[in-house]
Enzyme design. Structure first.
Site, PDB file in Angstrom:
ATOM      1  CB  THR A  54      -0.915   0.048   1.242  1.00 39.41           C
ATOM      2  OG1 THR A  54      -0.098   0.086   2.432  1.00 39.41           O
ATOM      3  CG2 THR A  54      -1.825  -1.170   1.287  1.00 39.41           C
ATOM      4  CB  CYS A  86       0.086   1.697  10.361  1.00 43.71           C
ATOM      5  SG  CYS A  86      -0.700   1.605   8.759  1.00 43.71           S
ATOM      6  CB  CYS A 132      -2.964   0.586  12.363  1.00 49.18           C
ATOM      7  SG  CYS A 132      -3.990   1.215  11.005  1.00 49.18           S
ATOM      8  NE  ARG A 154       0.294   8.329   0.279  1.00 49.31           N
ATOM      9  CZ  ARG A 154       0.117   7.347  -0.596  1.00 49.31           C
ATOM     10  NH1 ARG A 154       1.062   7.080  -1.479  1.00 49.31           N
ATOM     11  NH2 ARG A 154      -0.999   6.641  -0.602  1.00 49.31           N
ATOM     12  CB  CYS A 209      -1.821   5.043   8.547  1.00 44.94           C
ATOM     13  SG  CYS A 209      -3.480   4.343   8.705  1.00 44.94           S
ATOM     14  CB  CYS A 222      -3.385   4.192  13.123  1.00 46.04           C
ATOM     15  SG  CYS A 222      -1.888   4.221  12.094  1.00 46.04           S
ATOM     16  CG  ASP A 229      14.960  11.384  50.145  1.00 45.90           C
ATOM     17  OD1 ASP A 229      14.862  12.614  50.129  1.00 45.90           O
ATOM     18  OD2 ASP A 229      14.001  10.621  50.350  1.00 45.90           O
TER      19      ASP A 229
END
Length: 495
Positions: free
Chosen positions: A33, A37, A41, A66, A68, A71, A443
């Site tokens: 695709t 993601c 997702c 690129r 998504c 998501c 401490d």
């Protein structure tokens, strides 16, 4: 470095189960695709042979993928690895997230880190797969996408707020990163999601669980009068940034794993820096399960970790303010330190033009404290000397008290100041410098917590046991302090 993204089998199991523990730690690219993601997702899980894993969004984009649009990778929590580390690459990534390249360029970033541009580029490519310009470009695109989705600011305002130099650069970068122009994301108005009185509202994601009660109780006890307040489960304060000032609110949401950030700034150019500081302030990039796996294996800490899952270390939005608090908190009660801080604010802080609730001042600047007399505020001579020296070091000598600083060098500088010892330096490292392994060994609260649990509480026994808590000794410290919250005794040590 956390090389989890190189273990393909582990990463693939994570996306099959949509494991939130991996959110922000890996990014999943799908070759069929061309999209990358988050591991959580909701889209159908791709076949293993069609996925690649990257350590950061910029690396996935550099490989041609690129983001998504389902998501929202730009909204994922940050990787905890960079917060834990204090080396060159980690500091560079934090500075890039603050927008340093937008204002100073790569040369300015390299100068801050005292290395050459070539060496910086080489180290970043080796660790995260891309250089500083690609990382800055992705940060700008992600900031812009968040503002488009979550605000109704104009696209022009968003472009320059995110750090783009021109509208053309904005459009081209968004097209490359998301496969569409920025206007395609504007499908509804968001005025109902904005706060009252023109406040801008953003959602800051985190990995659950989050121990809200302990976090807000801690902040409420230490809220500086005039500068901070906690009302219910809403934290409010004034802020001073390099180019702006204003008021912010941080409030957990009920239905999502997010903190609502409502803000009013005089100049939005500091927005990216403010978002990063707020994330650090509430420790939103932590991975609670990784911390509890280590600390929960100790019989002393196991019941404390179980009682407070998702406990966070409160950071700060102003490292100098936190350092002042640490000095004021030396061997006095939390309430006493708060009172002294309030006096400094009333005397040296800058008043708001219009008070908002109990918020009336910005915290005093390093220059103001360095030059002030400080007499008549109930401070000992030693504290006056320490505060003025601290102010001078920050204002005149360039001492940095934030997560972009070199931790080791900063601690060395702090210990050279009069009135600053190992406990004070450790407390500053824990909350201002973001060191998850900072440990105030001397401490008194730690010793009392050990005694309360019925285990050896001498210095050598505490030190020996704490070795097994690395690299999360700061979290162990806060668990032990929290275990004393219901005990009735004077707490002189954790400011």
């Amino acid at each position: 470095m956390d090389m989890i993204y190189t273990d393909s089998d582990l990463c693939y199991r994570a996306i099959c189960s949509r494991d939130a523990r991996f959110d922000g730690r890996i990014f999943v690219a799908v070759t069929t695709t061309g999209i990358y993601c988050r591991p959580i997702c909701p889209a159908p899980t791709p076949y293993a042979q069609h996925v690649r894993f990257y350590p950061c969004a910029a690396a996935a984009e550099a490989a041609g993928f690129r983001a998504c649009r389902r998501c929202h990778p730009e909204a994922s929590p940050g990787s905890p690895e960079w917060n834990m580390r204090a080396d060159l690459v980690a500091r560079a990534l934090r500075l890039i997230a603050d927008g340093v390249i937008d204002s100073e360029g790569v040369s300015g970033l390299a100068n801050r880190l005292a290395v050459s541009e070539r060496h910086l580029h080489r180290e970043l490519v080796a660790e995260v797969g891309v250089g500083p310009l690609a990382l800055a470009r992705t940060r700008r695109a992600q900031t812009a996408r968040l503002l488009i989705d979550q605000t109704d600011l104009s696209l022009t305002t968003i472009a320059f707020t995110a750090g783009f130099a021109s509208i053309r650069q904005f459009n081209e970068t968004m097209q490359a990163a998301f496969g569409c122009p920025p206007s395609a994301f504007r499908r509804r108005t968001l005025s109902e999601e904005r706060g009252s009185e023109g406040k801008l509202t953003l959602r800051l994601q985190y990995r659950p669980p989050l121990d809200r009660d302990t976090l807000f109780a801690y902040l409420e006890k230490r809220a500086i009068p005039g500068v901070e307040e906690v009302v219910g489960k809403c934290y409010r304060r004034t802020v001073v940034l390099p180019h702006s000032r204003g008021v912010i609110e941080l409030e957990p949401t009920e239905k999502t794993n997010a903190i609502l950030l409502r803000l009013q700034l005089s100049d939005l150019s500091d927005l990216s820096m403010l978002v990063q500081r707020c994330r650090q302030f509430f420790d939103l990039d932590a991975v609670p399960t990784a911390i509890s796996d280590i600390l929960g294996s100790d019989s002393l800490l196991a019941p404390l970790v179980t009682a407070r899952p998702g406990l966070r270390i409160p950071g700060t939005v102003d490292g100098f303010e936190l350092a002042v608090r640490a000095i004021l908190g030396q061997q006095v009660s939390v309430a006493g330190a708060r009172t002294l801080a309030g006096r400094i604010v009333r005397t040296l802080g800058e008043p708001l033009e219009r008070p908002q609730g109990t918020l009336s001042h910005f915290f005093a600047s390093p220059q103001a404290i360095a030059q002030a007399d400080l007499q008549g505020l109930g401070l000992t001579k030693g504290r006056v000397t320490a505060l003025r020296a601290l102010g001078h070091a920050v204002a005149q000598e360039g001492l940095e008290l934030d997560r972009n600083a070199d931790r080791e060098q900063t601690i060395t500088c702090l210990l050279q100041l009069p009135g600053v010892g190992p406990w004070t330096a450790s407390y500053i490292a824990m909350r201002a410098l973001g060191d998850p392994d900072a440990f105030p060994l001397a401490d008194l609260g730690l010793r009392r917590a050990f005694e309360q649990q019925g285990v050896a509480a001498d210095r050598s026994s505490i030190e020996r046991r704490a070795e097994t808590w690395r690299p999360w000794r700061a979290y162990a410290t806060h668990h032990l302090w929290a275990s004393l919250s219901s005990a009735q005794f004077r707490q002189p040590t954790h400011a």
